[in-house]
Design a protein around this motif. Structure first.
Motif, PDB file in Angstrom:
ATOM      1  N   ASN A 189       0.917  -0.950  -0.436  1.00 26.14           N
ATOM      2  CA  ASN A 189       0.278  -0.065   0.506  1.00 26.14           C
ATOM      3  C   ASN A 189       0.534   1.334  -0.365  1.00 26.14           C
ATOM      4  O   ASN A 189       0.422   1.931  -0.183  1.00 26.14           O
ATOM      5  CB  ASN A 189      -0.889  -0.387   1.172  1.00 26.14           C
ATOM      6  N   ASN A 190       1.988   1.355  -0.567  1.00 22.57           N
ATOM      7  CA  ASN A 190       2.903   2.293   0.235  1.00 22.57           C
ATOM      8  C   ASN A 190       2.770   3.171  -1.923  1.00 22.57           C
ATOM      9  O   ASN A 190       2.266   2.596  -2.181  1.00 22.57           O
ATOM     10  CB  ASN A 190       4.559   2.190   0.087  1.00 22.57           C
ATOM     11  N   ILE A 191       3.138   4.431  -1.186  1.00 21.99           N
ATOM     12  CA  ILE A 191       2.462   5.066  -2.249  1.00 21.99           C
ATOM     13  C   ILE A 191       2.841   5.348  -4.190  1.00 21.99           C
ATOM     14  O   ILE A 191       2.326   5.027  -4.672  1.00 21.99           O
ATOM     15  CB  ILE A 191       2.583   6.751  -2.200  1.00 21.99           C
ATOM     16  N   PHE A 192       4.006   4.514  -4.235  1.00 24.85           N
ATOM     17  CA  PHE A 192       4.744   4.333  -5.182  1.00 24.85           C
ATOM     18  C   PHE A 192       4.310   3.101  -6.025  1.00 24.85           C
ATOM     19  O   PHE A 192       4.699   2.397  -7.005  1.00 24.85           O
ATOM     20  CB  PHE A 192       6.221   4.098  -5.285  1.00 24.85           C
ATOM     21  N   ALA A 193       3.600   1.729  -4.976  1.00 29.15           N
ATOM     22  CA  ALA A 193       3.140   1.339  -4.971  1.00 29.15           C
ATOM     23  C   ALA A 193       1.620   1.062  -6.052  1.00 29.15           C
ATOM     24  O   ALA A 193       1.416   0.845  -7.607  1.00 29.15           O
ATOM     25  CB  ALA A 193       2.701  -0.117  -4.299  1.00 29.15           C
ATOM     26  N   LYS A 194       0.699   2.113  -4.984  1.00 33.61           N
ATOM     27  CA  LYS A 194      -0.207   2.413  -5.543  1.00 33.61           C
ATOM     28  C   LYS A 194      -0.168   3.175  -7.583  1.00 33.61           C
ATOM     29  O   LYS A 194      -0.892   3.577  -8.247  1.00 33.61           O
ATOM     30  CB  LYS A 194      -1.042   4.053  -5.084  1.00 33.61           C
ATOM     31  N   ILE A 195       0.893   4.418  -8.001  1.00 40.24           N
ATOM     32  CA  ILE A 195       1.572   4.551  -8.797  1.00 40.24           C
ATOM     33  C   ILE A 195       1.828   3.589  -9.728  1.00 40.24           C
ATOM     34  O   ILE A 195       0.941   3.883 -10.737  1.00 40.24           O
ATOM     35  CB  ILE A 195       3.083   6.263  -8.383  1.00 40.24           C
ATOM     36  N   LEU A 196       2.371   2.726  -9.933  1.00 38.29           N
ATOM     37  CA  LEU A 196       3.042   1.844 -10.364  1.00 38.29           C
ATOM     38  C   LEU A 196       1.560   0.910 -10.352  1.00 38.29           C
ATOM     39  O   LEU A 196       1.171   0.653 -11.998  1.00 38.29           O
ATOM     40  CB  LEU A 196       3.140   0.905  -9.754  1.00 38.29           C
ATOM     41  N   ARG A 197       0.411   0.744  -9.522  1.00 38.70           N
ATOM     42  CA  ARG A 197      -0.727   0.044  -9.986  1.00 38.70           C
ATOM     43  C   ARG A 197      -2.172   0.841 -10.843  1.00 38.70           C
ATOM     44  O   ARG A 197      -3.081   0.830 -11.442  1.00 38.70           O
ATOM     45  CB  ARG A 197      -1.494  -0.525  -8.919  1.00 38.70           C
ATOM     46  N   GLY A 198      -0.992   1.948 -11.060  1.00 40.83           N
ATOM     47  CA  GLY A 198      -2.326   3.269 -11.719  1.00 40.83           C
ATOM     48  C   GLY A 198      -3.182   3.785 -10.968  1.00 40.83           C
ATOM     49  O   GLY A 198      -4.399   4.341 -11.041  1.00 40.83           O
ATOM     50  N   GLU A 199      -2.779   4.202  -9.436  1.00 41.07           N
ATOM     51  CA  GLU A 199      -4.538   3.737  -8.237  1.00 41.07           C
ATOM     52  C   GLU A 199      -4.081   5.569  -8.482  1.00 41.07           C
ATOM     53  O   GLU A 199      -5.639   6.153  -7.752  1.00 41.07           O
ATOM     54  CB  GLU A 199      -4.234   3.679  -7.475  1.00 41.07           C
ATOM     55  N   ILE A 200      -2.662   5.945  -8.213  1.00 35.40           N
ATOM     56  CA  ILE A 200      -2.515   7.447  -8.050  1.00 35.40           C
ATOM     57  C   ILE A 200      -2.184   8.245  -9.217  1.00 35.40           C
ATOM     58  O   ILE A 200      -1.067   7.172 -10.372  1.00 35.40           O
ATOM     59  CB  ILE A 200      -1.558   7.159  -6.739  1.00 35.40           C
ATOM     60  N   PRO A 201      -1.894   9.492  -9.793  1.00 36.25           N
ATOM     61  CA  PRO A 201      -1.773   9.693 -11.117  1.00 36.25           C
ATOM     62  C   PRO A 201      -0.113  10.221 -10.542  1.00 36.25           C
ATOM     63  O   PRO A 201       0.431  10.539  -8.807  1.00 36.25           O
ATOM     64  CB  PRO A 201      -2.153  10.804 -11.252  1.00 36.25           C
ATOM     65  N   CYS A 202       0.684  10.552 -11.524  1.00 39.24           N
ATOM     66  CA  CYS A 202       1.997  10.907 -11.766  1.00 39.24           C
ATOM     67  C   CYS A 202       2.592  11.311 -12.583  1.00 39.24           C
ATOM     68  O   CYS A 202       2.145  11.475 -13.797  1.00 39.24           O
ATOM     69  CB  CYS A 202       3.165   9.771 -11.189  1.00 39.24           C
ATOM     70  N   ASP A 203       3.464  12.462 -12.997  1.00 37.55           N
ATOM     71  CA  ASP A 203       3.659  13.075 -13.343  1.00 37.55           C
ATOM     72  C   ASP A 203       5.061  12.531 -13.987  1.00 37.55           C
ATOM     73  O   ASP A 203       6.179  12.680 -14.028  1.00 37.55           O
ATOM     74  CB  ASP A 203       4.423  14.612 -13.154  1.00 37.55           C
ATOM     75  N   LYS A 204       4.244  11.833 -14.889  1.00 41.23           N
ATOM     76  CA  LYS A 204       5.715  11.111 -15.666  1.00 41.23           C
ATOM     77  C   LYS A 204       6.473  11.161 -16.731  1.00 41.23           C
ATOM     78  O   LYS A 204       6.302  12.194 -17.878  1.00 41.23           O
ATOM     79  CB  LYS A 204       4.474   9.528 -16.348  1.00 41.23           C
ATOM     80  N   LEU A 205       7.820  10.520 -16.983  1.00 45.07           N
ATOM     81  CA  LEU A 205       8.413  10.879 -17.416  1.00 45.07           C
ATOM     82  C   LEU A 205       9.108   9.622 -18.520  1.00 45.07           C
ATOM     83  O   LEU A 205       9.773   9.824 -19.677  1.00 45.07           O
ATOM     84  CB  LEU A 205       9.608  11.536 -16.954  1.00 45.07           C
ATOM     85  N   HIS A 206       9.311   8.275 -17.843  1.00 47.08           N
ATOM     86  CA  HIS A 206       9.632   7.090 -18.177  1.00 47.08           C
ATOM     87  C   HIS A 206       9.227   6.239 -18.303  1.00 47.08           C
ATOM     88  O   HIS A 206       8.650   6.076 -16.841  1.00 47.08           O
ATOM     89  CB  HIS A 206      11.344   7.337 -18.091  1.00 47.08           C
ATOM     90  N   ASP A 207       8.727   5.337 -19.346  1.00 51.66           N
ATOM     91  CA  ASP A 207       7.823   4.271 -18.109  1.00 51.66           C
ATOM     92  C   ASP A 207       8.899   3.502 -19.629  1.00 51.66           C
ATOM     93  O   ASP A 207       7.939   3.185 -20.828  1.00 51.66           O
ATOM     94  CB  ASP A 207       6.545   4.055 -18.936  1.00 51.66           C
ATOM     95  N   ASP A 208       9.433   2.191 -18.522  1.00 49.39           N
ATOM     96  CA  ASP A 208       9.460   1.388 -19.620  1.00 49.39           C
ATOM     97  C   ASP A 208       9.391  -0.723 -18.817  1.00 49.39           C
ATOM     98  O   ASP A 208       8.402  -0.452 -17.825  1.00 49.39           O
ATOM     99  CB  ASP A 208      10.711   1.010 -20.037  1.00 49.39           C
ATOM    100  N   GLN A 209       9.409  -1.902 -19.345  1.00 41.77           N
ATOM    101  CA  GLN A 209       9.934  -2.973 -18.903  1.00 41.77           C
ATOM    102  C   GLN A 209      10.432  -2.603 -17.032  1.00 41.77           C
ATOM    103  O   GLN A 209      10.001  -3.855 -16.254  1.00 41.77           O
ATOM    104  CB  GLN A 209      10.184  -3.647 -19.710  1.00 41.77           C
ATOM    105  N   TYR A 210      10.846  -2.000 -17.136  1.00 36.15           N
ATOM    106  CA  TYR A 210      12.212  -2.316 -15.516  1.00 36.15           C
ATOM    107  C   TYR A 210      11.573  -1.305 -14.745  1.00 36.15           C
ATOM    108  O   TYR A 210      11.736  -1.203 -13.653  1.00 36.15           O
ATOM    109  CB  TYR A 210      13.783  -2.055 -15.888  1.00 36.15           C
ATOM    110  N   ALA A 211      11.390   0.059 -15.393  1.00 34.94           N
ATOM    111  CA  ALA A 211      11.641   1.202 -14.597  1.00 34.94           C
ATOM    112  C   ALA A 211      10.397   2.903 -15.050  1.00 34.94           C
ATOM    113  O   ALA A 211       9.865   2.183 -16.335  1.00 34.94           O
ATOM    114  CB  ALA A 211      13.064   2.059 -14.885  1.00 34.94           C
ATOM    115  N   LEU A 212      10.141   3.135 -14.026  1.00 35.54           N
ATOM    116  CA  LEU A 212       9.015   3.907 -14.216  1.00 35.54           C
ATOM    117  C   LEU A 212       9.486   5.364 -13.843  1.00 35.54           C
ATOM    118  O   LEU A 212      10.496   5.409 -12.312  1.00 35.54           O
ATOM    119  CB  LEU A 212       7.755   4.197 -13.484  1.00 35.54           C
ATOM    120  N   ALA A 213       9.907   6.220 -14.386  1.00 43.91           N
ATOM    121  CA  ALA A 213      10.477   7.659 -13.691  1.00 43.91           C
ATOM    122  C   ALA A 213       9.611   8.420 -13.855  1.00 43.91           C
ATOM    123  O   ALA A 213       8.410   8.678 -14.439  1.00 43.91           O
ATOM    124  CB  ALA A 213      11.778   7.853 -14.246  1.00 43.91           C
ATOM    125  N   PHE A 214       9.063   9.901 -12.799  1.00 46.91           N
ATOM    126  CA  PHE A 214       8.094  10.882 -12.587  1.00 46.91           C
ATOM    127  C   PHE A 214       9.120  11.767 -12.157  1.00 46.91           C
ATOM    128  O   PHE A 214       9.982  11.314 -10.964  1.00 46.91           O
ATOM    129  CB  PHE A 214       7.005  10.222 -11.786  1.00 46.91           C
TER     130      PHE A 214
END
Ligand code: AMP
Length: 119
Positions: A6-31
């Motif tokens: 339930n940590n906030i980054f897990a919620k971002i990864l699941r798309g439950e919370i928005p983020c200012d996304k800069l990069h998204d690939d198989q291994y990493a998300l950046a915001f």
């Protein structure tokens, strides 16, 4: 302590919370960090459930580790951090001041950052 789903980054990864996304690939998300400490302040997180750098290093696959750090370097390049220099930080645990228990690298730059550790 096990990984907190339930940590906030897990919620971002699941798309439950928005983020200012800069990069998204198989291994990493950046915001962008929501409370930037420098003109450029980017967070890079692995896609897997790892609570900190120790957990990630011990339990991620070589492919995940390689893919993650390749993404970190690519993002630093793309955001013009490399030429002028920048700081990468992985706060870990209580003494490290880690607030979100999902491994993340802070990329900070865009100005001279001064002393490594503030008061
Ligand atoms: P740390 O103290 O290393 O765990 O850093 C956690 C970082 O996450 C802090 O710099 C926060 O400003 C940032 N943060 C917390 N919630 C969000 C969010 N929803 N979106 C972007 N950054 C966040």
């Amino acid at each position: 302590m096990s990984y907190d789903e339930n940590n906030i980054f897990a919620k971002i990864l699941r798309g439950e919370i928005p983020c200012d996304k800069l990069h998204d690939d198989q291994y990493a998300l950046a915001f962008r960090d929501i409370a930037p400490k420098a003109p450029t302040h980017i967070l890079v997180i692995p896609k897997g459930a790892y609570k900190d750098i120790v957990d990630f290093s011990a339990n991620a696959t070589a492919e995940e580790i390689d893919g993650f750090f390749k993404a970190v370097a690519k993002i630093a390049q793309e955001h013009h951090l490399v030429e002028a220099g920048f700081r990468s930080i992985a706060n870990t645990g209580l003494n490290g001041g880690q607030e979100v228990p999902h491994f993340h690298i802070h990329l900070l730059g865009g100005k001279k950052l001064g002393a490594m550790i503030g008061s």
